[in-house]
Write an enzyme that holds these catalytic residues in place. Structure first.
Site, PDB file in Angstrom:
ATOM      1  N   CYS A  55     -67.775  53.636  -5.315  1.00  0.00           N
ATOM      2  CA  CYS A  55     -67.468  54.484  -4.162  1.00  0.00           C
ATOM      3  C   CYS A  55     -68.581  55.494  -3.899  1.00  0.00           C
ATOM      4  O   CYS A  55     -68.901  55.799  -2.744  1.00  0.00           O
ATOM      5  CB  CYS A  55     -66.139  55.220  -4.380  1.00  0.00           C
ATOM      6  SG  CYS A  55     -64.706  54.123  -4.501  1.00  0.00           S
ATOM      7  N   ARG A 132     -60.937  48.769  -0.102  1.00  0.00           N
ATOM      8  CA  ARG A 132     -62.123  49.088   0.701  1.00  0.00           C
ATOM      9  C   ARG A 132     -61.931  48.486   2.096  1.00  0.00           C
ATOM     10  O   ARG A 132     -62.446  47.410   2.402  1.00  0.00           O
ATOM     11  CB  ARG A 132     -63.387  48.552   0.035  1.00  0.00           C
ATOM     12  CG  ARG A 132     -63.606  49.106  -1.364  1.00  0.00           C
ATOM     13  CD  ARG A 132     -64.944  48.696  -1.956  1.00  0.00           C
ATOM     14  NE  ARG A 132     -64.948  48.962  -3.386  1.00  0.00           N
ATOM     15  CZ  ARG A 132     -65.117  50.168  -3.934  1.00  0.00           C
ATOM     16  NH1 ARG A 132     -65.313  51.223  -3.152  1.00  0.00           N
ATOM     17  NH2 ARG A 132     -65.101  50.314  -5.244  1.00  0.00           N
TER      18      ARG A 132
END
Length: 219
Positions: A55, A132
């Site tokens: 991330c 995601r």
């Protein structure tokens, strides 16, 4: 009963071409509403968790393309189920450790309200983290594209830029874009709807036709 619940959940998810679900949320930039972005394109994306390596690379990547996106009238809006304090601490950490200042807001979706609204949680992969997900929303607040990536795979920023540019080019010129298209490449001319137009198309020197249904041109 379980099968019915799954069907109802899927039915409620945003579809390409549908109006983007409205929301009001707490973010690292204060309270924001999706309607605040009307008139601009928005990339709404979720990430699994703050202070995680994949991330972190993605946020650095999103920040790197943010100036280009803004030139295209596109705003970024991140999301995870972490708190505002966590978002602020993580953003400060990224600036301190990597020298990158994250300029776009991040939704603190602790109750998973927005995540559920947009189908960002994949229970089979993780019931506690958002996937995601990427939602491209246009300036009229219509969902134009949806992409999902697994937790283990970081997103490709070049592809996100290419996708938005292709969508905006399609809107502006009424064309389509072929595989691997990039700005400056030839575009696809819409397929003729009548035999007469097909005949005319094959005689048109301004387009490059392989056959009546497959024609390209340079913008």
């Amino acid at each position: 009963m379980e099968e019915t619940v799954v069907k109802e959940t899927v039915k409620s998810l945003p579809r390409i071409g549908s109006k983007a679900p409205q929301f009001e949320a707490v973010t690292s930039h204060g309270i924001l509403r999706l309607s605040d972005y009307e008139g601009s394109w928005v990339i709404l994306f979720s990430h699994p968790a703050d202070f995680t390596p994949v991330c972190t690379t993605e946020f650095i990547g999103f920040q790197e393309i943010y100036p280009q996106l803004r030139e295209m009238n596109v705003e970024l809006l991140g999301l995870s189920v972490d708190s505002v304090s966590s978002h602020i601490a993580w953003v400060r950490n990224i600036e301190e450790k990597f020298g990158v200042k994250i300029e776009f807001p991040i939704i603190a979706d602790l109750n998973k309200d927005v995540a559920q609204l947009y189908g960002m949680i994949m229970p089979e992969e993780s019931s506690t983290e958002t996937s995601r997900a990427v939602f491209v929303i246009d300036d009229k607040q219509i969902v134009r594209a949806v992409i999902y990536y697994p937790l283990t795979t970081g997103r490709n920023m070049d592809e996100i830029l290419r996708l938005v540019k292709a969508l905006q080019t399609t809107d502006q010129h009424g064309i389509a874009t072929p595989a691997n298209w990039r700005e400056g490449d030839k575009v696809i001319v819409p397929t003729p709807a009548t035999t007469e137009v097909a005949e005319e198309r094959m005689k048109d020197d301004s387009v490059e036709c392989i056959d009546w249904y497959f024609c390209k041109k340079q913008l």
